[in-house]
Scaffold this active site. Sequence first.
Site, PDB file in Angstrom:
ATOM      1  N   TRP A   1     -12.164   6.940 -21.109  1.00 60.64           N
ATOM      2  CA  TRP A   1     -13.487   7.369 -21.578  1.00 60.64           C
ATOM      3  C   TRP A   1     -14.135   8.205 -20.455  1.00 60.64           C
ATOM      4  CZ3 TRP A   1     -10.711   4.411 -24.495  1.00 60.64           C
ATOM      5  CH2 TRP A   1     -10.995   4.300 -25.832  1.00 60.64           C
TER       6      TRP A   1
ATOM      7  N   ASP B   1     -13.261   9.479 -27.249  1.00 62.55           N
ATOM      8  CA  ASP B   1     -12.880  10.190 -28.467  1.00 62.55           C
ATOM      9  C   ASP B   1     -12.761  11.685 -28.176  1.00 62.55           C
ATOM     10  OD1 ASP B   1     -14.256   7.694 -28.909  1.00 62.55           O
ATOM     11  OD2 ASP B   1     -14.226   8.101 -31.042  1.00 62.55           O
TER      12      ASP B   1
ATOM     13  N   HIS C   1     -13.006   9.633 -38.087  1.00 63.52           N
ATOM     14  CA  HIS C   1     -12.934   9.587 -36.621  1.00 63.52           C
ATOM     15  C   HIS C   1     -11.789  10.525 -36.232  1.00 63.52           C
ATOM     16  CE1 HIS C   1     -15.487   6.167 -35.669  1.00 63.52           C
ATOM     17  NE2 HIS C   1     -14.986   6.072 -34.455  1.00 63.52           N
TER      18      HIS C   1
ATOM     19  N   ASP D   1     -18.326  10.240 -32.450  1.00 68.89           N
ATOM     20  CA  ASP D   1     -17.213   9.408 -32.918  1.00 68.89           C
ATOM     21  C   ASP D   1     -17.082   9.470 -34.432  1.00 68.89           C
ATOM     22  OD1 ASP D   1     -19.691   8.143 -33.094  1.00 68.89           O
ATOM     23  OD2 ASP D   1     -18.840   6.135 -32.945  1.00 68.89           O
TER      24      ASP D   1
ATOM     25  N   ARG E   1     -21.750   5.795 -39.832  1.00 62.98           N
ATOM     26  CA  ARG E   1     -22.355   4.485 -39.573  1.00 62.98           C
ATOM     27  C   ARG E   1     -23.389   4.574 -38.453  1.00 62.98           C
ATOM     28  NH1 ARG E   1     -16.843   2.532 -37.320  1.00 62.98           N
ATOM     29  NH2 ARG E   1     -17.048   3.024 -35.106  1.00 62.98           N
ATOM     30  N   ASP E   2     -23.819   3.419 -38.012  1.00 62.50           N
ATOM     31  CA  ASP E   2     -24.896   3.373 -37.020  1.00 62.50           C
ATOM     32  C   ASP E   2     -24.390   3.622 -35.599  1.00 62.50           C
ATOM     33  OD1 ASP E   2     -23.407   1.072 -36.907  1.00 62.50           O
ATOM     34  OD2 ASP E   2     -25.055  -0.293 -37.382  1.00 62.50           O
ATOM     35  N   GLU E   3     -23.676   4.742 -35.432  1.00 61.73           N
ATOM     36  CA  GLU E   3     -23.232   5.161 -34.103  1.00 61.73           C
ATOM     37  C   GLU E   3     -23.476   6.660 -33.949  1.00 61.73           C
ATOM     38  OE1 GLU E   3     -20.181   3.372 -31.876  1.00 61.73           O
ATOM     39  OE2 GLU E   3     -19.563   2.043 -33.497  1.00 61.73           O
TER      40      GLU E   3
ATOM     41  N   GLU F   1     -10.462   6.090 -38.786  1.00 61.15           N
ATOM     42  CA  GLU F   1     -10.625   5.484 -37.463  1.00 61.15           C
ATOM     43  C   GLU F   1      -9.490   4.524 -37.134  1.00 61.15           C
ATOM     44  OE1 GLU F   1     -14.054   2.937 -37.233  1.00 61.15           O
ATOM     45  OE2 GLU F   1     -14.075   2.998 -35.034  1.00 61.15           O
TER      46      GLU F   1
HETATM   47  C1  BGC Z   1     -16.587   4.072 -31.582  1.00 64.67           C
HETATM   48  C2  BGC Z   1     -15.376   4.677 -30.971  1.00 64.67           C
HETATM   49  C3  BGC Z   1     -15.430   4.418 -29.492  1.00 64.67           C
HETATM   50  C4  BGC Z   1     -15.296   2.929 -29.344  1.00 64.67           C
HETATM   51  C5  BGC Z   1     -15.199   2.429 -27.949  1.00 64.67           C
HETATM   52  C6  BGC Z   1     -16.458   2.605 -31.396  1.00 64.67           C
HETATM   53  O1  BGC Z   1     -17.453   1.877 -31.986  1.00 64.67           O
HETATM   54  O2  BGC Z   1     -16.761   4.441 -32.904  1.00 64.67           O
HETATM   55  O3  BGC Z   1     -14.827   5.743 -31.483  1.00 64.67           O
HETATM   56  O4  BGC Z   1     -14.650   5.174 -28.682  1.00 64.67           O
HETATM   57  O5  BGC Z   1     -16.318   2.267 -30.055  1.00 64.67           O
HETATM   58  O6  BGC Z   1     -15.728   1.181 -27.737  1.00 64.67           O
END
Ligand code: BGC
Length: 883
Positions: free
Chosen positions: A522, A460, A764, A447, A451-453, A730
């Site tokens: 998704w 996405d 994003h 994504d 950050r913390d992901e 994003e």
């Molecule tokens: C992510 C997204 C993702 C979304 C869905 C976000 O925190 O960065 O791109 O699809 O959460 O919950």
Amino acid sequence: MKIELRSQYPNKQIGFPGGLLELSWKVSGAASGASQLAYEIQSALDADFTTALKSDQVKSSQSQFVKAPHVPELSREMSFHRVRIETQSGWSEWSNTVVHETGLLNGSELIGVAIGDDSVAEDPATLLRTTFQVSKPVAQARLYASARGTFDVMINGAKAGDHLLAPGWTVYQHRILVETHDVTNYLVEGENAFGVLLTDGWWRGKLGWEERLNGYGDKTSFIGQIEIQYEDGSSEIIASDSNWKTATGGVRFASLYDGTTMDFTMAQPAWCKPGFDDSAWSPVQVHPLDKALLEPMTAPPVRVKQEFKMSFEQQADRVLLDASQNIAGWVRLKVDGKRGDKVVVRHAEVLGPNRTLHTVTLRTAKATDTYILGKDGVQELEPKHTFHGFQFADVVTEAKVLEATAIAITSDNQDRSTFESSHKLLNGFISNVKWSQRDNFVSIPTDCPQRDERMGWTGDAQAFIYAANTLVDGDAFMRSWLRDMALEQREDGNIGIVVPNIIEVHNGGKPHFFTTHATAGWGDAATVVPLALYDSYGDLEVLRTQLPTMRRWVDFFNSYRDETKLFPPIMQLGDWLDPDAPEDKPMNAKVSRQFMATAYLAHSAKLLARAEALVGDAAKEQHYRGIFEEIKLALWTTLAPDAMETQTGCSILLEFWLCPNDQREMVAAKLAEIVRSENGRIGTGFLGTPVILDALSRSGHLNEAYLMLLREEPRSWLFPVKVGATTIWERWEAINPDGSIAKGKMSDSNREDDENHSMISFNHYAYGAVLDWIHRNVAGLTPSAPGYKEVEIAPRPAEGIDWTKSAIETGYGKFSIDWKLDGNKLHAKVSVPFGVDAKLNLPISDGSTILVNGDVKHNGDVLEHGEYQIDLTHTQIAVPGRK
Ligand code: BGC
């Protein structure tokens, strides 16, 4: 005539699985009028083809994804393949040779054990080492290596290969990749050192916004071996075993999110060189490993893509660095300092007030690299096993910063297309999408990189897949990820909102509250992505492989429907980040979540029916088509009327073919009217954005499509470019016209401190999905059959764009169009690759004539391979916003 041959695997890589080997070739320099009548593929065990294995002469025009006559079935097997073709002028010369080298097809062929130490997550990096003797001439040497954690193998002080963050992120509970490297030239006569730097990586490092550690296990370990073949015919294997030794060194901390701490006063610079005294090192620990998990890598590795010299700005207490491009990667610094000096490098995507780093959007990711210098003088500093999403960095240090370079990394997919036009902002937008793709294809499609992901969000990826396929040859990359998706598909058929599903892994393998149910848009990555790969590259194999996953997903998704025939109104992400949704409730889009889920279910059923027709079962095709039709009927009278009040709703109805045929015009007119009344202001989220321009242009509303595309005020694709963005945001409104940065506040979590609780990234890719529309419509490079076997030359010029120069490297070769307007005359230079039929679909109006190389032609006429000069009079030029 030249023939360029390749296989489905990345070029110049070794260590692939056995089994089906598919060959594709591009032909250039063929006489006009020539076509492929037959091909002959030869497979051999040597480069001179003296030990030819098999040869196939086939009367066929097929040149893509042709099965090699020899199917590699043994580990370590090197096979050679070449092709020649017959045209009207006889047989061609042989093509280049594709060398295919298998890896270890069975994990148990790694004869050693998995070794590590007793460290825990976030401890200093583990060093492992052994030595071995080479006493006779080496013919060839291979390294096979994998780890639970992230590793570098060091042989005699040099890193083996150029892969980064090895072995990449996969669904580790199901498979861990083994890398293969040619290390022949790394070995020396006498003592050799075999070392490993091992860190937490995705295995046990911090992942996800809940800052959880130890996702896949709490011990890191390495398994690997160097296999030497000597010139005298003997061989030897040096494998990871319990005699290796371990210690720690200068890498005191390495985390993907938080950065690296390197204390060079504690480093053991010669640790991976021969002659090093390791008597103070400890014996390694052996950690149990199921070798059945180990399998060869099939996708390109992460590598350095580009370097950017960073500019300097001396501030009161720090040096501010600017890479001029938002990237995923790190900073390499050259400093002049003294032993013991500390150098702290922090990273951010944008600057806040007073030109300070805006780090709040990184949330808990510290993105900080810290160094303690180990010597006096000029030295280079580079972190290990981390990456940051950033354009800016600041350095606080008593040392003098001499030079700074931003290193951009990405999964090394080959670039596939170029686009340039007279429209500066549009060019900027294309560049931004390209960088968001690079920055977010780091081992898996993520994504965001900062950050913390940085997780494999399925929504996405599916939103962006056609744009991704247009930008790069990502076939092998995506198929590897699809394999992870298939392996991790839940028993009930559900597909993760992230793949690898680290959210559930952290939850002990059990569904997390928002992964219990089907999530439309998704989970549909399971159907959308394989078909998109088929459309863009043309290989049916991806459908064969993914069919079981698609079926189980659609069956599960469909099991929610009740007597209303609709998907129930349950929790969904919906048209995520609709700009009109409340800032902290990005799932509360204008279009109802129930509509989106039901529409996506119909869409997935239809995609699956298409796959069934191509590679599956006729009865199942009927069945899934039936689901689509049933939903189409039910949706129209129930949820469609409300949805039609929104840009996304109309677009989905049109592009998913969910309105009755005799109502399409009405829905299209409605959409066009909404767009005009809002002066092209975007009102779509992640799911509506990828389809809205097609919904407009395919239904005769090109003027409205351009009104949106070329809009420069906020909520547009071009506004971010105008204010200096170098990647796709994003949220539509991430930086406001007054320069202030939006908060992107997410208050529906438990966190009290708002600052740390936002969701706003500047990188994003979902909203960049329309890049694909631009290639097909602005440039006019329009595929009309899978893999670009058939294309249309279909530029749609608009006021404001005087020329474009674009190309896409298809499997057949380069398809390019350079067009320019001269008043209402359009002049185009077109190149059509061998094996491709290109149909004229030019923007004609009353009185238009089309000349192709001086001859009169008509829309619908087909051009074969060759270079063409096309001249059109009375060109229809779109006028953004005109009714
Ligand atoms: C992510 C997204 C993702 C979304 C869905 C976000 O925190 O960065 O791109 O699809 O959460 O919950």
